[in-house]
Design an enzyme around this catalytic site. Sequence first.
Site, short mmCIF file in Angstrom:
data_model
loop_
_atom_site.label_atom_id
_atom_site.label_comp_id
_atom_site.label_asym_id
_atom_site.label_seq_id
_atom_site.Cartn_x
_atom_site.Cartn_y
_atom_site.Cartn_z
N HIS A 273 0.83 -1.20 0.00
CA HIS A 273 0.00 0.00 0.00
C HIS A 273 0.87 1.26 0.00
CE1 HIS A 273 -2.15 3.15 2.43
NE2 HIS A 273 -3.07 2.91 1.52
N GLU B 264 2.22 1.82 -3.40
CA GLU B 264 1.17 2.40 -4.26
C GLU B 264 1.16 3.93 -4.12
OE1 GLU B 264 -2.98 1.70 -2.99
OE2 GLU B 264 -3.08 3.80 -3.58
N HIS B 265 1.18 4.40 -2.87
CA HIS B 265 1.19 5.85 -2.66
C HIS B 265 2.41 6.51 -3.30
CE1 HIS B 265 -1.81 7.09 0.59
NE2 HIS B 265 -2.16 5.87 0.22
N GLU C 206 -3.95 8.17 7.57
CA GLU C 206 -4.93 7.27 6.93
C GLU C 206 -5.25 6.10 7.87
OE1 GLU C 206 -3.78 5.87 3.06
OE2 GLU C 206 -5.57 4.64 2.82
#
Lengths: 425, 429
Positions: A70, A73-74, A146
Amino acid sequence: MSSLQERKIDRVGESYFETRHSSGLKIFIYPKPQSHSAYAVFGTNYGSIDNAFRRADEQEVTRVPNGIAHFLEHKMFENEDGVDTFARYAKTGANANAYTTFDKTCYLFSCSGHVYDSLQILLDFVQKPYFTKQTVQKEQGIIGQEIRMYDDDPSWQVLFNMLGGMYHTHPVKLDIAGSTDSIAKITPELLYECHHTFYNLNNMALCVVGNVEPDKVLAVCDKMLRPCEKVQVQRYFDPEPQSIVKPRVCAKGSVATPVFYYGFKEDAAVRATTREAAQTEILLQAISGDASALFRRLLDAGLINESSFDSEYFEGPGYANVLFSGESKDADAVAAEIQKEIASVRKNGLSSEQFENAKKSVYGRTVSGFNSVENLANGIIGAYFAGRSLAEDVEAIASVTEAEAEQRLQKQMLPQNAVLSIVEP
Amino acid sequence: MNQIEQNTLRDGIHFRSVCDTKFKTFRISVNFFMPLKQKTAAANALLPYMLSRCSSEYPDYTAMSKKMASLYGASLSADVGKVGNTQVLTVLAGGIASRYTLQGEDTAGELTRVLCGALFSPVLENGLFREEDFRQEQRQTLEQIDAEYSDKRLFALKRCMETMCAGEAFGIDRYGTRDEVQALTREKVTQAWKDMLATARVEIAVLGDIDAAPVAKAFEKAFGAIERHYESLPLPKSAPCRSKVLRAADHQAVAQGKMVLGMRTGIAQFQKPEMVPAMRLMSAVFGGTPSSRLFLIVREQMSLCYYCSAAYNATNGLMFVQSGVEFDNMQKAEAAVLEQLKAVQQGDFTDEDFEAAKLALVDSYHTVEDSLSALEGWYLTQTFAPKVYSPEEYAALIGAVSREEVVQAAEGVCLDTVYCLKGQEDKKQ
């Protein structure tokens, strides 16, 4: 130029093309000439569960911090020239995004114009990693926020609490974004290593659906795809016992009504086929859909509501389970009713009406899915990584028999594998 | 795309169809627009849910659900929303087109019949909705209201709206209050049904792979049997901006704070409608896209918010900036958002930013025509607009907006209300 194979779906009068590009990338192109929009997704078979893996060229299992897929991905949206990827898309008007699931990471855009320019941007930035110590540090702060946002989401909490009650070792029980501690261990070097291992084109797929011409899509691919070393990588999981960890997990949260997940763990050594997945969908619809006796009993007893009660087949590499979820003042009573209903169907079978209506419902839902370019693109990629095929899906549903569905139930939703998770006020 | 057909079936009953065989499905939505009033909101809100659960022909929830399942998982569903200062009660039927069924069933014809039955011929006992149906929907509506508490993003937005618009119709919750729902009776809800059929402005939309003519005929006949007392709805009134910013906060056991800034723009469909396209573009430049100032500066550069975006509502002329913020950063984040507003008001944005916002907006309007639900929403929100535009026509309007017009639109935007959702710890300090 790669040669295209057509996949026809006669029942709905649709078809799409697939090919393997010389670079190793699997490509799906689904022209929809009447559509105003197009949707492209470029994904890798790599998600949050891949925190341990073995490369074919290495002896040892590599272990990486939780949440790295993840995080990667960012970070992919930043480029060496300092121009943010969103700024590049801003020139084409495309609406771009990305998502990381348990087993895949996908980059996507939707647009109504400039589709080939946007495709060029998509293929470019996903193949070009660029990380520095400073940008990684900054992202640790953003992702920390997040993670905290998800801490306030009871539906997220109740799902992971259930997975924690189910899995001893399998990383599906870990939050997709990792934890504040685990992401603190991420470095640019680790990110490069994961990119090199999993973002090699042989481990990836591209799907473009909408008002596109296959030749033009392939021409962009020929221009943009860079030959890469074929890295063979195996997912590695520590042995996972068949048994569950504990049957009931209860936590407090900021909710007005308690929320629950009730799941049944399954043996997941081999992934379900297209046909088996269709059987399970139909079974779930028959047992717990709106028209079922179970749904009505729960509703009349005031134990569930129409807006939140749901069921799904949740499965991926090394994990599979049937899930029921919703809000209830008494989730234990809901779980007991579900158990009772499953036992009864296992013993007495489904009625023909129950089966036929459930099959029609699942069939109708699948046909409806062909309206949406987004749904098709994500569906094709998801099916491909799971070793299944969207082209076979409609036919599989249309041809499932009652006997097959009942037989499938003998192996699913077994009482000893059930876990109930509740988040209450 | 096939042509949009629009006509009026009777006084206040409008029929619109966009038929296109590129879709595998169709949708028929019947939307009743009622004035949003505190004393009727709760009873009205229950109605579409009551009506979609059963009918004389399919007299209980299971009979209706079985019918839907036999029509390939067709849906008969309900919704309650707000457009401007009206409450919109929606009953919606949708399913796959007959040509894709396994045995050639007439899905559209059957669903039209079921939908009309649900709206005009519900299950009544001694002239009232049946007790068990009423109790069931009352309970579920209360649970729906409670569930909104769990979604902190939505909760914060709603709290900002109700604080900012207290005393205005828009400030009333679409469900009414929890107490009002609790106090409902079968008599009140049955009367609300009769009032709805007789007085509401009705917008019927038929979309997708379906022949619209038989649907229009069916509704013409059904409404023909109703004695209508339709009066056109009053246009929304726009309150002026507060001279001193109103501040409100709640404290809950949350890990991350939420901040919502409520702004008044002075531009709406009923007020300076010619400026609405410029206002939409202003909102996009300010905080509507990944190249907007709120995203690029407040979120990316300053790392002040996990999310931060602006949304403009043309039916009431309000704009809300929603953000997820650490408790300690709330003041800083508010100042940063206002600074970006000021920048747009002073024309301090590049031609590139301007063109990017325009392109993104135009692109998104073009994609509306690929989704039945998006198309339905598109026309529904224009119910009170002086002129109705197709997405394509609107995209052309946006394309023609100049930088100066965006600055001019921004000049009228002012901060009215700041709402913050904070943690429990913060309360003790």
